[in-house]
Motif scaffolding. Sequence first.
Motif, short mmCIF file in Angstrom:
data_model
loop_
_atom_site.label_atom_id
_atom_site.label_comp_id
_atom_site.label_asym_id
_atom_site.label_seq_id
_atom_site.Cartn_x
_atom_site.Cartn_y
_atom_site.Cartn_z
N ALA B 225 0.90 -1.21 -0.22
CA ALA B 225 0.11 0.11 -0.09
C ALA B 225 0.77 1.23 0.03
O ALA B 225 0.52 2.23 -0.18
N LYS B 226 2.19 1.22 0.22
CA LYS B 226 3.15 2.20 0.09
C LYS B 226 3.47 2.64 -1.39
O LYS B 226 4.26 3.62 -1.42
N GLY B 227 3.08 1.33 -2.06
CA GLY B 227 3.76 1.67 -3.44
C GLY B 227 5.24 1.00 -3.66
O GLY B 227 5.95 1.39 -4.78
N ILE B 228 5.60 -0.05 -2.79
CA ILE B 228 6.77 -0.68 -2.98
C ILE B 228 6.70 -1.67 -3.90
O ILE B 228 5.74 -2.27 -4.36
N SER B 229 7.89 -1.79 -4.75
CA SER B 229 7.91 -2.78 -5.94
C SER B 229 7.90 -4.25 -5.48
O SER B 229 8.21 -4.53 -4.19
N GLU B 230 7.58 -5.14 -6.30
CA GLU B 230 7.19 -6.68 -5.90
C GLU B 230 8.63 -7.07 -5.43
O GLU B 230 8.88 -8.06 -4.62
N ASN B 231 9.60 -7.02 -6.38
CA ASN B 231 10.86 -7.07 -5.98
C ASN B 231 11.71 -6.86 -4.64
O ASN B 231 12.03 -7.81 -4.00
N ARG B 232 11.41 -5.67 -4.21
CA ARG B 232 11.93 -5.08 -3.04
C ARG B 232 10.95 -5.92 -2.03
O ARG B 232 11.56 -6.19 -0.84
N ILE B 233 9.70 -6.09 -2.19
CA ILE B 233 8.73 -6.53 -1.10
C ILE B 233 9.33 -7.94 -0.93
O ILE B 233 9.49 -8.55 0.25
N ALA B 234 9.62 -8.65 -1.92
CA ALA B 234 10.22 -9.99 -1.78
C ALA B 234 11.65 -10.18 -1.32
O ALA B 234 11.69 -10.78 -0.15
N TYR B 235 12.49 -9.21 -1.41
CA TYR B 235 13.91 -9.53 -0.90
C TYR B 235 14.11 -8.74 0.08
O TYR B 235 14.91 -9.23 1.36
N HIS B 236 13.42 -7.60 0.45
CA HIS B 236 13.73 -6.56 1.33
C HIS B 236 12.98 -6.78 2.74
O HIS B 236 13.47 -6.77 3.70
N HIS B 237 11.62 -6.88 2.16
CA HIS B 237 10.77 -7.28 3.42
C HIS B 237 10.41 -8.42 3.73
O HIS B 237 10.33 -8.98 4.96
N ALA B 238 10.24 -9.34 2.95
CA ALA B 238 9.65 -10.97 3.18
C ALA B 238 10.89 -11.72 3.53
O ALA B 238 11.01 -12.24 4.37
N LEU B 239 12.15 -11.57 2.48
CA LEU B 239 12.96 -12.38 2.80
C LEU B 239 14.04 -12.24 3.96
O LEU B 239 14.11 -13.23 4.66
N ARG B 240 14.16 -11.28 4.42
CA ARG B 240 14.72 -10.71 5.41
C ARG B 240 13.96 -11.45 6.82
O ARG B 240 14.85 -11.66 7.77
N ASN B 241 12.72 -11.82 6.85
CA ASN B 241 12.13 -12.13 7.85
C ASN B 241 12.00 -13.78 7.66
O ASN B 241 12.13 -14.64 8.65
N ALA B 242 12.01 -14.33 6.40
CA ALA B 242 11.89 -15.69 6.15
C ALA B 242 12.96 -16.49 6.40
O ALA B 242 13.15 -17.75 6.56
N ILE B 243 13.96 -15.49 6.62
CA ILE B 243 15.50 -16.34 6.63
C ILE B 243 15.86 -16.83 7.79
O ILE B 243 16.71 -17.62 8.10
N PHE B 244 15.01 -16.08 9.07
CA PHE B 244 15.40 -16.85 10.47
C PHE B 244 15.30 -18.38 10.80
O PHE B 244 16.22 -18.76 11.16
N PRO B 245 14.32 -19.01 10.12
CA PRO B 245 14.25 -20.40 10.39
C PRO B 245 15.26 -21.20 9.58
O PRO B 245 15.86 -22.02 10.21
N LEU B 246 15.73 -20.40 8.41
CA LEU B 246 16.85 -21.19 7.70
C LEU B 246 18.12 -20.80 8.32
O LEU B 246 18.98 -22.03 8.48
N ILE B 247 18.31 -19.94 9.02
CA ILE B 247 19.68 -19.81 9.71
C ILE B 247 19.75 -20.79 11.15
O ILE B 247 20.95 -21.48 11.34
N THR B 248 18.58 -21.02 11.47
CA THR B 248 18.68 -21.91 12.70
C THR B 248 18.83 -23.35 12.25
O THR B 248 19.62 -23.99 12.77
N VAL B 249 18.36 -23.62 11.10
CA VAL B 249 18.23 -24.94 10.53
C VAL B 249 19.81 -25.54 10.32
O VAL B 249 20.20 -26.51 10.34
N ALA B 250 20.02 -24.20 9.59
CA ALA B 250 21.64 -24.42 8.74
C ALA B 250 22.69 -24.68 9.90
O ALA B 250 23.37 -25.56 9.76
N GLY B 251 22.33 -24.01 10.99
CA GLY B 251 23.41 -24.02 12.11
C GLY B 251 23.39 -25.29 12.91
O GLY B 251 24.33 -25.87 13.21
N THR B 252 21.95 -25.97 12.95
CA THR B 252 22.03 -27.23 13.62
C THR B 252 22.72 -28.22 12.38
O THR B 252 22.88 -29.43 12.79
N ASN B 253 22.25 -27.98 11.24
CA ASN B 253 23.05 -29.10 10.11
C ASN B 253 24.43 -29.07 10.14
O ASN B 253 24.92 -29.95 9.26
N LEU B 254 25.15 -28.04 10.64
CA LEU B 254 26.72 -28.27 10.61
C LEU B 254 27.29 -29.53 10.93
O LEU B 254 28.18 -29.84 10.17
#
Lengths: 329, 321
Positions: B225-254
């Motif tokens: 609703a602010k007019g942000i582009s879909e690319n920025r929404i995906a990588y800047h807004h969404a991925l930054r939050n979706a990455i947390f479970p990945l960090i946890t899992v990758a850490g335990t995968n070591l």
Amino acid sequence: MNGTNLLDIRDLRVSPRGMTETAILRGVTFSVAPGETLAVVGESGCGKSMASLAVMGLLPPGLERRSGDILFRGEPLPVDDNTAMRKVRGRRIGMVFQEPMAALNPVYTIGHQVAEVILEHEDISAAEARLRVVELLREVGLPSPDRIIDEYPHRLSGGQRQRVVIAMALACKPDLLIADEPTTALDVTVQAQIMRLLKRAQNELGIAIILITHNLGLVAQMADRVVVMYAGHKVEEASVQTLFASPQHPYTQGLLRATPRPGRRRAGGKPLEEIPGMVPAITDPPSGCRFRPRCPRATRECETVHPAVRQVGDTIVACHHPGRLEAVQ
Amino acid sequence: MSYLGKRLVHVVLTVLGIAIINFFLLQLAPGDAADVLAGEAGTADPEYLANLRREFGLDQPMLHQLWAFLQRLFMFDFGYSYRHNMPVSTLIFERIPATLILVGSSIAMALVFGILLGVVAARTAGRLPDKLISLASLLFYATPPFWIGLMMIVVFSVKLGWTPTGGMSDIISNKTGLAYVLDVMRHLALPAITQAVFYLAIYTRLVRAGMLEVLSLEYIRVARAKGISENRIAYHHALRNAIFPLITVAGTNLGAFLGGAVLTETVFSWPGVGRLMFDAMFQRDLNLLLSILVLSSIFVVLVNLAVDLLYALINPTVELR
Ligand SMILES: Nc1ncnc2c1ncn2[C@@H]1O[C@H](COP(=O)(O)OP(=O)(O)O)[C@@H](O)[C@H]1O
Ligand code: SF4
Ligand SMILES: [Mg+2]
């Protein structure tokens, strides 16, 4: 309705994708004049939010606009063209949502998120944007703006977060603000503060507001005109004075009976009455008038013929038997 | 006590526990280094065996041996490998760079491509790219890595001759500088990919699911609703939050990556710690084996600590207590 309107929604129809029979908005028409406040009221599930998201071109992926034009300053809004709409969102039309607790991205600071909308639409430096943000945060009444600008959302209360969302929506001085139940999630004292803030912003910036709410008390304080929606239809539209003085549609009358009103006598007043029954499921609407199963005035005609929208006095109403009702006075 | 202090105590206790458990596990294995050496010397002379055992301290009571082992461990003295005729620490530290290169590059590959593919899949959910990516990740998830490794050797090394079949660099041509780096990379490609694909598949699915969840949240709608582009929404807004479970899992995968290195290094004769451990196992070089186990557990525990700190650093809603 005429060339001077800021927003015209004409016969808007929205359906779930691929379902031709069911509809969420069944031909909704209303307008907003520059600088006015239009309230849109109705129970949950009547289509208020979907109507506002359709204006923004932000309908959820499962829904689509079937027909109907949306004009902004007399020009059709390119609601199906995401790239073109990006120049409208946040710049010409700002939006405030119902859930302030969920409306801010938890990993970015307040300042970052408010500045983002300015940097998106205006050609200014990050440093200039930051100054603007501090000013905005001050205007929406946040304490020590130059500190709070670097805070993360989880450190703010719901009311403070809603102020931040309002700051984002107003940052580029839009012509229209759509506020979708902006205070429903907040407690009563905070509600009043947020409403005063919106009113003040409107006076200072001259913006028009669409206030979506099911709180008729707010409508009485805030709105110039009111649109009442029921099950995807506009059932009544009138100025706020006319609507409260002589509601025509049985649904509107029911809503008013269910609401404590500031102007109404306290002592000896009739107790509040809920409207019996529930909003019909969109997949299984009743024949004829959608309100019929809950309507005390329903007749044979209501069962077979869907009531068309018509003018009765100063009111636009969709009912076969409009008029005053004893109990409403 | 500070958060870090508490965590470090925790690290020490964990490592101690692992060392003790490993020590007793190895005691359970039949035979000892003396048996193996004697077997290779072709003799079962009891006196010779007893001599060997005395020399290695293997004749001491078990608790004595454990105590001596822990004391030496505490001073980072891992003892001597009679099998290789070298101090254990030299033996291990020589091999560490190769393993770090292999494990590091396979984790990096799994993360980078897992994130990219996961984001693409989420953004095209239900459409063709998503379906292809999901199918591929299911396949890679279900195929045993060593089989993928062998097939890649057959195709890329034997049939096409693009890559060497094993080792870390060309022994014959003595390359230096950039040529050496490129040579190592050519050798690294197959083992690193073999190691990566399984985790790549997991991370792709994890990122896809995380992105879908985050993209449905209210703050994403607010950003739109602010007019942000879909690319920025995906990588800047969404991925930054979706990455947390990945960090946890990758850490335990070591730890699993290190375990996987044993297999990969053996298949590709990669001269790393995993290969060393594999050999130590078969040669019953128990001291070496135990040292590798303890060292890698220290490594894993420390990296997990680092991952937790990193997590707190990039997630402002987490406060370390
Ligand atoms: N993503 C969606 N897919 C299908 N139907 C939806 C979706 N979102 C909302 N609806 C339906 O649309 C109708 C109107 O919803 P909404 O506009 O949110 O109502 P209101 O804002 O008036 O409470 C409801 O019946 C709701 O179930
Ligand atoms: S049309 Fe009939 S059923 Fe519908 S609101 Fe009017 S009186 Fe009631
Ligand atoms: Mg709503």
